[in-house]
Design a protein around this motif. Sequence first.
Motif, PDB file in Angstrom:
ATOM      1  N   SER A 195       0.816  -1.210   0.000  1.00 44.97           N
ATOM      2  CA  SER A 195       0.000   0.000   0.000  1.00 44.97           C
ATOM      3  C   SER A 195       0.853   1.266   0.000  1.00 44.97           C
ATOM      4  CB  SER A 195      -0.929   0.006   1.220  1.00 44.97           C
ATOM      5  OG  SER A 195      -1.777  -1.123   1.205  1.00 44.97           O
ATOM      6  N   ILE A 269      -5.586  -3.715   3.122  1.00 46.34           N
ATOM      7  CA  ILE A 269      -5.704  -5.142   2.842  1.00 46.34           C
ATOM      8  C   ILE A 269      -5.657  -5.946   4.138  1.00 46.34           C
ATOM      9  CG2 ILE A 269      -4.640  -7.118   1.670  1.00 46.34           C
ATOM     10  CD1 ILE A 269      -3.498  -5.139  -0.370  1.00 46.34           C
ATOM     11  N   ASN A 270      -4.630  -5.695   4.937  1.00 46.60           N
ATOM     12  CA  ASN A 270      -4.467  -6.398   6.209  1.00 46.60           C
ATOM     13  C   ASN A 270      -4.740  -5.466   7.383  1.00 46.60           C
ATOM     14  OD1 ASN A 270      -3.496  -8.947   5.081  1.00 46.60           O
ATOM     15  ND2 ASN A 270      -1.640  -7.811   4.551  1.00 46.60           N
TER      16      ASN A 270
END
Length: 293
Positions: A195, A269-270
């Motif tokens: 990212s 995302i995480n």
Amino acid sequence: MRNYIVRILFIFIASIQVTAQEANEYIGAIKLNDSAIITYKVKFDINYDQVEGYSITDFGGDHETKSKLRGSYNPSTRELSFNEYDIIYTKSDVIHDDFCFVHFEPTYFKPGKTKYFKGDFKGEFSDGEECISGELFLNSAENVEKRMEKMTKKINNSNRVPDSIKQKATDLKVLDKLNINILKKSQITSVFSNSKAVSLLIYDGGQEDGDIISIKVNGEIVLRRHTISKEVKTVEIPLTSKKTIIEVIADGVGTISTNTAVIEIHDGINAIKAMTNLEKNQFTQIHILQKTQ
């Protein structure tokens, strides 16, 4: 009548799709062929024949590593297999390509029923070259939690155990439920991301007691002497280089135990949930490393 049958059929199919996904959480250990024992935790969903989730190796230890896993499940033979394939974060100084991923071989597993299972695994580097191998031994998290509750109850009912130890036993139970990553003094936790920015969500996960932290990014203060509370404080951090160093400093310790600020790391995302465990003036570091494409 025909529309009514179609609606019933649609509801039936939808209900199957919901119930087909099973969440499973297990805690245990890896036994290597040289007899070394490493703690191990997995949490995964079974959606028809597909398996998706994550593992945590050496949880609570100096080399704690969280990895993504995927695999397959055969409903006919009730065989489960999965492979680790990507690191989310690690406290080890091993670089991503040198990490040995677990490849768990097919073994009998019945979703919702299996309380304990074991099986062989082989380890592979990201390029497929074989590394260590051994066995996995896993108990359901529910069973482990029940044992912890019994242990905590015995400790709290004992007149021979100091209150400080009783508090620690209670904290262990809470931390296990949260599956939380503990950020210790002078420790580096490496997070891998593709990212362009990460968000830090900072708050008190228990009783507000006046813990104070500061945050530096690449040596520059971005949050100064912030008192932790239930209200979530968000810090946005752009990722403009291959490595971004985030330093969390305990400026003050509240009335309960050590500095225990909850810090969630989100990159779109995480999401990694962590908690500091620091005395006054101690620090811990989070390194955000850009993945190679």
